[in-house]
Design a protein around this motif. Structure first.
Motif, PDB file in Angstrom:
ATOM      1  N   ALA A 282      26.661  10.378 -44.134  1.00  0.00           N
ATOM      2  CA  ALA A 282      26.234  11.159 -42.974  1.00  0.00           C
ATOM      3  C   ALA A 282      25.323  12.309 -43.393  1.00  0.00           C
ATOM      4  O   ALA A 282      24.329  12.608 -42.723  1.00  0.00           O
ATOM      5  N   GLN A 283      25.640  12.935 -44.505  1.00  0.00           N
ATOM      6  CA  GLN A 283      24.843  14.041 -45.028  1.00  0.00           C
ATOM      7  C   GLN A 283      23.425  13.577 -45.377  1.00  0.00           C
ATOM      8  O   GLN A 283      22.439  14.239 -45.025  1.00  0.00           O
ATOM      9  N   ASN A 284      23.316  12.430 -46.051  1.00  0.00           N
ATOM     10  CA  ASN A 284      22.000  11.904 -46.416  1.00  0.00           C
ATOM     11  C   ASN A 284      21.182  11.532 -45.185  1.00  0.00           C
ATOM     12  O   ASN A 284      19.969  11.754 -45.145  1.00  0.00           O
ATOM     13  N   LEU A 285      21.840  10.938 -44.195  1.00  0.00           N
ATOM     14  CA  LEU A 285      21.139  10.593 -42.959  1.00  0.00           C
ATOM     15  C   LEU A 285      20.643  11.840 -42.238  1.00  0.00           C
ATOM     16  O   LEU A 285      19.511  11.879 -41.740  1.00  0.00           O
ATOM     17  N   LEU A 286      21.471  12.870 -42.200  1.00  0.00           N
ATOM     18  CA  LEU A 286      21.120  14.108 -41.504  1.00  0.00           C
ATOM     19  C   LEU A 286      19.934  14.798 -42.160  1.00  0.00           C
ATOM     20  O   LEU A 286      19.013  15.270 -41.480  1.00  0.00           O
TER      21      LEU A 286
END
Length: 336
Positions: A282-286
């Motif tokens: 989720a962090q990488n996508l954000l």
């Protein structure tokens, strides 16, 4: 009477699980002891101060939140990663962006240094070899000046590794301690927590002290880790180098290797590993979003994806042979 009988049965089952947990811990310790010096390392790590603090923090989050143990593990994972790895990841992206910007400045500087080297060679009668030495030294000096100016030493690009790995190890060992009532199985607190873990699961894994026999969590862990690696691979704007391709393949193999490892550990550890990897995905996508990057102060670069989610979705379709892959110029020429 039925209620009392139910409570009694539950108590007896919990005591049975505690006995099995103690037996598993004894078996594990015996296996480690047979490994020689490895037992000393595990004992030192298990009894270390960072693990003790982490163990206490996870317990406090469970006590204050009132959540079941599986949810407490997930919550503690998100809290620790938000406090440690998220800021470090943002800082790493800032350093990478600054490095890219000063890399774009270098061609003009190199051309200027070439002219100066040619003038100096004629003026001072330098040999070709000496001129090249001075030229390379000047380039290195200018590069160092740019790094100091923008405070973006390349070693800072691995800062996340130095924060995330200790956090992952300490929380994993802390949860293992809670499951096996370590470092002191005779304390009442350790026994109570171990009992709570036997009924603190969810769905197909009500007992967090045993392995996930359905293999759902281990497989999910492998898929999420592969998703992170493929996301990073597809979000590169430039063609990857040979080193980057080799590193990607190594991490793909490690993601697959983690699946059988996760099949042998208590479900409490699997829940943590899946939660941690999900946070990472989720962090990488954000942080692919240009709006989010500007909001957290990451400088804009030429290689930044303008429509990251649409481009990544198109690459996924290309890999799945759903979308048509654009023909290369050489392909068009050959067709003619």
């Amino acid at each position: 009477m039925c209620a009392i009988s139910s409570v009694a049965n539950s108590f007896l089952q919990n005591q049975q699980c505690l006995k099995l947990t103690r037996r598993s811990a004894s078996t594990e310790v015996a296996q480690l002891a047979s490994a020689g010096g490895l037992v000393g390392f595990w004992q030192t790590l298990s009894n270390s101060t960072p693990v003790a603090y982490m163990q206490d923090a996870v317990t406090q989050i469970h006590d204050y939140s009132g959540l079941p143990w599986w949810a407490s593990i997930v919550l503690s994972t998100f809290i620790f990663r938000s406090a440690v790895t998220l800021p470090l990841t943002i800082y790493q992206h800032k350093i990478t962006a600054r490095l890219e910007k000063i890399t774009m400045e270098m061609p003009a500087i190199v051309e200027e240094l070439k002219r100066e080297a040619a003038i100096a060679k004629q003026k001072f009668k330098w040999s070709e070899k000496h001129t090249q030495i001075i030229f390379r030294r000047s380039i290195k000096k200018q590069w160092q000046k740019l790094i100091v100016r923008d405070n973006c030493h390349p070693m800072k690009t691995i800062i996340v590794l130095w924060g995330q790995m200790p956090l992952w190890i300490f929380q994993s060992v802390a949860l293992r301690n809670l499951v096996y009532m370590l470092p002191d199985p005779t304390t009442l607190k350790a026994q109570i927590i171990a009992t709570e873990l036997t009924i603190g699961g969810f769905g197909w894994i009500p007992n967090l002290t045993v392995v996930d026999s359905s293999y759902i969590l281990p497989v999910a862990l492998g898929l999420i880790n592969l998703g992170i690696i493929e996301l990073q691979s597809m979000s590169r704007a430039r063609k990857p180098t040979r080193l980057q391709n080799n590193a990607t393949n190594v991490f793909r193999v490690l993601s697959i290797v983690m699946v059988p490892v996760a099949c042998t550990v208590p479900s409490a550890l699997c829940v943590y590993w899946v939660a941690s990897s999900s946070f990472g995905l989720a962090q990488n996508l954000l942080l692919l979003s240009p709006e989010v990057r500007r909001a957290v102060g990451i400088p804009k670069t030429e290689t930044e994806l303008q429509q990251p989610y649409a481009q990544i979705w198109h690459k996924i379709q290309e890999r799945a042979y759903i979308a048509e892959v654009p023909a290369k110029p050489s392909d068009k020429t050959a067709a003619k």
